[in-house]
Design a protein around this motif. Sequence first.
Motif, PDB file in Angstrom:
ATOM      1  N   ALA A 193       1.021  -1.387   0.484  1.00 35.07           N
ATOM      2  CA  ALA A 193       0.004  -0.124  -0.104  1.00 35.07           C
ATOM      3  C   ALA A 193       0.626   0.784  -0.023  1.00 35.07           C
ATOM      4  N   SER A 200      -6.595  -0.288   0.590  1.00 38.61           N
ATOM      5  CA  SER A 200      -5.878  -0.264   0.627  1.00 38.61           C
ATOM      6  C   SER A 200      -4.853  -1.548   1.642  1.00 38.61           C
ATOM      7  N   HIS A 458      -6.477   4.860  -6.848  1.00 40.64           N
ATOM      8  CA  HIS A 458      -5.953   3.332  -6.203  1.00 40.64           C
ATOM      9  C   HIS A 458      -5.292   3.151  -7.802  1.00 40.64           C
TER      10      HIS A 458
END
Length: 467
Positions: A193, A200, A458
């Motif tokens: 992450a 995450s 993301h």
Amino acid sequence: MTVSEGLLYYVPLVLAIICLVWYTILWSLGLLGCRTARRRYRSRPRSPLASADPSSVPGVSILRPLKGLDPNLYENLESTFTQEYPNFEIFLCVESEHDQALGVVRELVAKYPRVNAHIFIGAETVGTNPKINNLIRAYRQAANDILWVLDSNVSAAPGTLARSVDILAPPPRVTSTQKRRIALVHHVPLAYATEHTLGSRIEEAFLNTNHAKMYLAINTVGLDSCVVGKSNLYRKSDLERVDGTLKPHGDAQDFPHGTGLAAFGRFLAEDNMIGQAVWKELDLRHDLSCDVARTSVGSMSFYDYILRRIRWLRLRRQMLALIVTIVEPFTESVFLGSLTSISLYYLFSIPVWFFLPVHFVLWITVDVDVYASLAGHPVAFEPGWWPFLGAWVLRECLAFPIWFYALWGSDILWRGKTYAVTQDGEVTLQGNASGRPATNKQRSVWHLLPFFRTRNDHYEPLELAHD
């Protein structure tokens, strides 16, 4: 004893015994995955191909699909420029000349002028899958038979390519001992992450423990194809002989969907389908190298994580046998442990309060050991251990509710668009002319809460505004 009394006695007894047998099988697979991780990933020798003469090694064409500024994009792409392999070319593919990834790409091309790198701008629509559409022009222009396809959020150690070619194209004396030629080399994902949001951390905990453990075990047993497409090597000549129908073809038989990479544009999970096609249509094998696909996980919200799991559960449900979907919750620690604790109490009067803590402690111990093997260093009680532990617990508790919700419906949300999945794994785009989803059936009142709101940054970014 009457029939009803016999049923009341024997049915629970049989179910309890079946549960214990299944529990033993699952633990055997888990320990196999742990053992495989220890043996394969704790030692990564240097390949002799790394320092060989360029003319003596097979050429490799590296294909990287890009869209936007993924987390760690510069480092991820640079890892392909710095491969310790004497004969490769790189294709960096974007859909638009306005794509923000182009700045990073051009900087790396200028930094490594001796690397044979090509920039491809513009996609060609050959199917629904945007990744295939992005790569198809580079695929046709590739000068080498061996292709290495890496997602944009993946980085690879310098020796990865050489060690992978060792497996895909071994010396003749090794090839002669193989019953079925290895036609695909893949790498288990190791997530990290880059931003420590809740989603995450949960994704990182899932990919590096339970997912990796079962992925390694299934591929070690090798009863069927199991491939994740983060980082795969295969031959273009093999791909040109398959079409994704998963049926063996005669040389003179027509291919209903064409062949090669374009034939897999009708699937969203093209990586899995390519692996299955090579396995079932050509009767060839897969193998894992001793390297990992180091995967950057950016700022993923809790809701993003749930959507991601729903998406791939629904895809697997349509692509694999129904029994695989039904059995899946029986492989998870909470559901499996709960059923086994009831069975042990019924058969041997072992208290639930005694069994479950032992079960979970042993389960996470194996998971953490797999994580440590892949990472190459201990992970327990290091900085960040306690958030990881909380994320692991939350992931295990969410597994069954997410699976149950994913059963209802076949639509999935991916990269800002809604797709409908058919029984054979093909997808059709659902939405208006602008490409935006007409309806998002996966959204709920949860999305109104800030804690669950989806994030756009993301590692699977949504469509950019200028697109």
